[in-house]
Enzyme design. Structure first.
Site, PDB file in Angstrom:
ATOM      1  N   VAL A  77       1.068  -1.484   0.039  1.00  0.00           N
ATOM      2  CA  VAL A  77      -0.211  -0.425   0.174  1.00  0.00           C
ATOM      3  C   VAL A  77       0.927   1.246   0.024  1.00  0.00           C
ATOM      4  CG1 VAL A  77      -1.866   0.998   1.253  1.00  0.00           C
ATOM      5  CG2 VAL A  77      -1.840  -1.318   1.221  1.00  0.00           C
ATOM      6  N   CYS A  78       0.624   1.993  -1.326  1.00  0.00           N
ATOM      7  CA  CYS A  78       2.186   3.378  -0.541  1.00  0.00           C
ATOM      8  C   CYS A  78       1.095   4.374   0.298  1.00  0.00           C
ATOM      9  CB  CYS A  78       0.973   4.151  -2.187  1.00  0.00           C
ATOM     10  SG  CYS A  78       1.868   5.697  -2.091  1.00  0.00           S
ATOM     11  N   ILE A  79       2.612   4.191   0.737  1.00  0.00           N
ATOM     12  CA  ILE A  79       2.139   4.806   1.982  1.00  0.00           C
ATOM     13  C   ILE A  79       1.877   6.595   2.204  1.00  0.00           C
ATOM     14  CG2 ILE A  79       5.234   5.294   2.666  1.00  0.00           C
ATOM     15  CD1 ILE A  79       5.189   5.482   5.203  1.00  0.00           C
TER      16      ILE A  79
END
Lengths: 129, 95, 121
Positions: A77-79
């Protein structure tokens, strides 16, 4: 072939996560590899363990977690996209002084670099948005 | 190149996709893209003829089977969709 | 540009209509920072991000312009749009940033085939 998926649609808002899941199961059934799914943009909401859909609707977070358990597919998941939308791991919640968190394993917060790594590693990267 | 369209044929996404389609490209219509079955005047049907495919399970979900059958539009199942992604090294999704 | 890791990032959404522009630019910047050759193609409403006189702040939203200004620092020097895109919005190239180049309509399919990867925002 080795596949990666990029999911940018939110659960219960966009049909994209459902299409991506169906695609994932079909390609595994055909003997392809699925190395990872990267969640970006509104897609980060797929990771929320606080989603509580009614019983007659698929719990998308659980469906992704099952995909990981059955086939060791990484769920990244893109932070940056996640933090600004309130999708936080326990560590990030602490860092930002929040009292609760909603992202747990097998989902992992990673940087956008992970998307590029996935793209480089796979023969195909298919976007669902 | 394989183009995946998830929006109706009168959308910005569809128009932008059409700028990018080469002679040897294929097009898969999924999600709201299957509404193309109702847009018989969509120029995509004439322009790309045998290279446009509707995703069968979305067609059925939307209740569009009879329109697809009567107009003889090409459909593919999920396996066929994956087959197209194998054939084309580049895939772009228009949404 | 035909290197095996070349990336085309397509921007199709306007600056303040969604977060797609910002997150698309972020993807381009990270790819460039990782050493990938990156070009940007602006289609549809996305072309408004190229307007020269864009404000540097918008009401309550983080401005796009500083990110656009950063592209060059990351060696993303090729900003592309198409003739059709400009015509559709009655725009001319003089209204856009200086480093914007035009792809002719009939050359767009060939243009896209130059890249090994395409991300669409």
């Amino acid at each position: 072939m080795e596949y990666g998926l990029l999911v940018m649609g939110a659960p219960y808002t966009s049909p994209a996560p459902h299409s991506a899941l169906r695609f994932a199961h079909a390609l595994l059934a055909q003997g392809h590899q699925l190395s990872g799914v990267f969640f970006y943009h509104e897609g980060v909401h797929n990771a929320s363990s606080l989603m509580a859909p009614p019983q007659d609707e698929l719990n998308l977070r659980e469906a992704w977690a099952e995909l990981h358990q059955a086939h060791q597919v990484s769920l990244d998941v893109c932070i940056a996209a996640a933090l600004r939308r309130g999708v936080l791991s326990e560590a990030e919640a602490k860092r930002h002084g929040k009292t609760s968190f909603n992202l747990e394993a097998p989902f992992e917060l990673t940087g956008l670099g992970q998307l590029l790594t996935l793209q480089q590693r796979c023969d195909r990267l298919i976007t669902f948005a | 190149m394989l183009h995946i369209l998830t929006k109706a044929p009168d959308s910005d996404a569809a128009r932008q996709m059409q700028q990018a389609i080469a002679d040897d490209d294929a097009i898969v219509l999924i999600e709201a893209g299957v509404q193309a079955a109702l847009h018989t005047q969509w120029d995509g049907w004439a322009l790309y003829e045998s290279r446009v495919y509707l995703l069968a399970e979305d067609i059925t979900a939307w209740g569009l089977d009879e329109f697809v059958d009567s107009r003889e539009f090409a459909t593919i199942d999920m396996q066929g969709f994956i087959g197209l992604t194998e054939q084309h090294t580049q895939t772009v999704t228009w949404y | 540009m035909e290197e095996s890791n070349s990336l085309l990032v397509i921007i199709r959404h306007a600056p303040y209509s969604s977060n797609l522009l910002r997150e698309g630019l972020d993807a381009a910047l990270v790819a460039a920072a990782f050493g990938h050759p990156v070009d940007l193609l602006f289609l549809g409403q996305g072309v408004t991000a190229l307007l020269k006189k864009q404000g540097s702040g918008a009401p309550g939203m983080k401005a796009t312009r500083p990110t656009m200004d950063m592209l060059e620092m990351y060696d993303i020097e090729q900003l592309w749009t198409s003739e059709e895109t400009l015509e559709a919005l009655s725009l001319t190239r003089s209204k856009l940033r200086d480093n914007v180049q035009l792809v002719q309509a009939q050359k767009m399919p060939a243009f896209m085939k130059n890249y090994s990867q395409i991300l669409n925002f």
